[in-house]
Design a protein around this motif. Structure first.
Motif, mmCIF file in Angstrom:
data_model
loop_
_atom_site.group_PDB
_atom_site.id
_atom_site.type_symbol
_atom_site.label_atom_id
_atom_site.label_comp_id
_atom_site.label_asym_id
_atom_site.label_seq_id
_atom_site.Cartn_x
_atom_site.Cartn_y
_atom_site.Cartn_z
ATOM 1 N N THR A 32 -0.369 5.205 -6.622
ATOM 2 C CA THR A 32 -1.683 4.604 -6.451
ATOM 3 C C THR A 32 -1.939 4.339 -4.970
ATOM 4 O O THR A 32 -1.029 4.418 -4.139
ATOM 5 C CB THR A 32 -1.776 3.281 -7.223
ATOM 6 O OG1 THR A 32 -0.848 2.344 -6.648
ATOM 7 C CG2 THR A 32 -1.461 3.491 -8.689
ATOM 8 N N TRP A 33 -3.173 4.033 -4.630
ATOM 9 C CA TRP A 33 -3.523 3.708 -3.248
ATOM 10 C C TRP A 33 -2.722 2.512 -2.764
ATOM 11 O O TRP A 33 -2.232 2.499 -1.637
ATOM 12 C CB TRP A 33 -5.017 3.410 -3.158
ATOM 13 C CG TRP A 33 -5.451 3.047 -1.769
ATOM 14 C CD1 TRP A 33 -5.826 3.905 -0.775
ATOM 15 C CD2 TRP A 33 -5.555 1.731 -1.215
ATOM 16 N NE1 TRP A 33 -6.153 3.215 0.375
ATOM 17 C CE2 TRP A 33 -5.991 1.874 0.123
ATOM 18 C CE3 TRP A 33 -5.317 0.448 -1.705
ATOM 19 C CZ2 TRP A 33 -6.199 0.776 0.966
ATOM 20 C CZ3 TRP A 33 -5.516 -0.633 -0.881
ATOM 21 C CH2 TRP A 33 -5.954 -0.475 0.444
ATOM 22 N N GLU A 34 -2.560 1.506 -3.637
ATOM 23 C CA GLU A 34 -1.804 0.322 -3.252
ATOM 24 C C GLU A 34 -0.346 0.671 -2.955
ATOM 25 O O GLU A 34 0.257 0.145 -2.010
ATOM 26 C CB GLU A 34 -1.874 -0.742 -4.356
ATOM 27 C CG GLU A 34 -3.245 -1.388 -4.524
ATOM 28 C CD GLU A 34 -4.186 -0.529 -5.345
ATOM 29 O OE1 GLU A 34 -3.749 0.563 -5.796
ATOM 30 O OE2 GLU A 34 -5.347 -0.935 -5.526
ATOM 31 N N GLU A 35 0.233 1.567 -3.758
ATOM 32 C CA GLU A 35 1.614 1.963 -3.536
ATOM 33 C C GLU A 35 1.772 2.735 -2.226
ATOM 34 O O GLU A 35 2.738 2.541 -1.482
ATOM 35 C CB GLU A 35 2.107 2.817 -4.702
ATOM 36 C CG GLU A 35 2.297 2.029 -5.988
ATOM 37 C CD GLU A 35 2.618 2.920 -7.176
ATOM 38 O OE1 GLU A 35 3.322 2.457 -8.090
ATOM 39 O OE2 GLU A 35 2.179 4.088 -7.169
ATOM 40 N N ARG A 36 0.807 3.616 -1.932
ATOM 41 C CA ARG A 36 0.858 4.370 -0.681
ATOM 42 C C ARG A 36 0.730 3.450 0.526
ATOM 43 O O ARG A 36 1.429 3.612 1.531
ATOM 44 C CB ARG A 36 -0.233 5.437 -0.649
ATOM 45 C CG ARG A 36 -0.018 6.563 -1.653
ATOM 46 C CD ARG A 36 -0.909 7.749 -1.332
ATOM 47 N NE ARG A 36 -2.313 7.408 -1.385
ATOM 48 C CZ ARG A 36 -3.069 7.468 -2.465
ATOM 49 N NH1 ARG A 36 -2.534 7.867 -3.626
ATOM 50 N NH2 ARG A 36 -4.348 7.148 -2.430
ATOM 51 N N GLU A 37 -0.165 2.486 0.433
ATOM 52 C CA GLU A 37 -0.341 1.542 1.536
ATOM 53 C C GLU A 37 0.899 0.663 1.717
ATOM 54 O O GLU A 37 1.297 0.354 2.843
ATOM 55 C CB GLU A 37 -1.573 0.658 1.272
ATOM 56 C CG GLU A 37 -2.887 1.396 1.406
ATOM 57 C CD GLU A 37 -3.072 1.967 2.800
ATOM 58 O OE1 GLU A 37 -2.945 1.203 3.781
ATOM 59 O OE2 GLU A 37 -3.309 3.185 2.911
ATOM 60 N N ALA A 38 1.512 0.283 0.602
ATOM 61 C CA ALA A 38 2.726 -0.530 0.691
ATOM 62 C C ALA A 38 3.861 0.262 1.342
ATOM 63 O O ALA A 38 4.621 -0.268 2.158
ATOM 64 C CB ALA A 38 3.145 -1.005 -0.707
ATOM 65 N N ALA A 39 3.962 1.545 0.988
ATOM 66 C CA ALA A 39 4.998 2.390 1.595
ATOM 67 C C ALA A 39 4.736 2.577 3.081
ATOM 68 O O ALA A 39 5.665 2.552 3.895
ATOM 69 C CB ALA A 39 5.044 3.744 0.887
#
Length: 260
Positions: A75-82
């Protein structure tokens, strides 16, 4: 270090690629024999793909899930967290040993391609290396010949004029954007004389003319003169070269100078 204590310049001075290898203690690589394993490759790999055999994807080992066995997209949130995690790890690395990080950045950046001091300083700043440490390493790399803005400018001018047909005005702007001092840029641009400019401009026009058959002379003149203007040529030289080229092709010799 006094001049008496200086050692003779090493053989790699002037070649950034060899200089980087010398800096990190590597020796020039030798061609790999057919059938042998490529350095850094997996055991049993020869570096040549077997005809008809599909290459194993890097994603093949990922856990698959969902309908039809499709890999789950983050998800976008997961990509941003990474992305944030990577940034925090990089910042922690710089904080732990900024000089080691800066040295690695410089060597990696210089491998295979020369860079100006300003370009390298920008990269170090982007990685968060403190200014004092960056300046010290840049001075050291300049001292040993891995950074040489004057040599970079000469190579840049020769390459860009030959491959792109750029005129001195355009080349000067490019060098200024890369942080090359005006004096070094002026010295490098002395490689290009009036005959070189005219020959390069004519080559650009002749190449473009191949796709402009059938155009009215005035239209062709405007387009060709505009092409040369974008390459940095003066309006006077541009029109003279265009008029000469069109006269050779179509016998046109009464064109008015275009509005540039």
């Amino acid at each position: 270090m006094t001049s008496e204590e200086r050692r003779p310049a090493p053989d790699w001075v002037g070649d950034v690629g060899l200089g980087v290898k010398a800096w990190v203690g590597e020796t020039p690589s030798t061609p790999t024999a057919p059938g042998s394993r490529q350095p850094g490759g997996p055991a049993g790999s020869t570096g040549d793909e077997e005809p008809g055999r599909p290459r194993r994807s890097a994603r093949s080992g990922r856990q698959k899930g969902g309908a039809g066995g499709r890999a789950r997209h983050r998800t976008w949130e997961e990509r941003e967290a990474a992305k944030l995690a990577r940034a925090e790890a990089a910042a922690a690395e710089v904080e732990a040993d900024p000089e080691a990080v800066a040295r690695r950045v410089l060597l990696d950046t210089l491998t295979g391609q020369a860079r100006t001091r300003q370009e390298l300083a920008d990269k170090l700043a982007k990685r968060g290396v403190p200014d004092e440490i960056a300046a010290g390493l840049l001075d050291r790399f300049t001292e040993v010949g891995l950074i040489d803005d004057a040599a970079f400018a000469r190579q840049w001018v020769e390459s860009r004029h030959r491959s792109r047909g750029l005129a001195p005005r355009a080349l000067r702007q490019e060098l200024r954007r890369k942080g090359v001092a005006d004096e070094a840029a002026a010295e490098a641009l002395e490689q290009i004389d009036d005959d070189d400019q005219r020959a390069a401009a004519r080559a650009l026009v002749d190449k473009k003319l191949r796709s402009m058959r059938g155009l009215e002379p005035q239209v062709a003149t405007r387009r060709l003169a505009g092409l040369l203007a974008r390459k940095g040529y003066s309006s006077g030289l541009a029109f003279a070269v265009v008029r000469e080229a069109l006269a050779d092709v179509e016998g046109v010799d009464d064109l008015e100078p275009p509005d540039l």
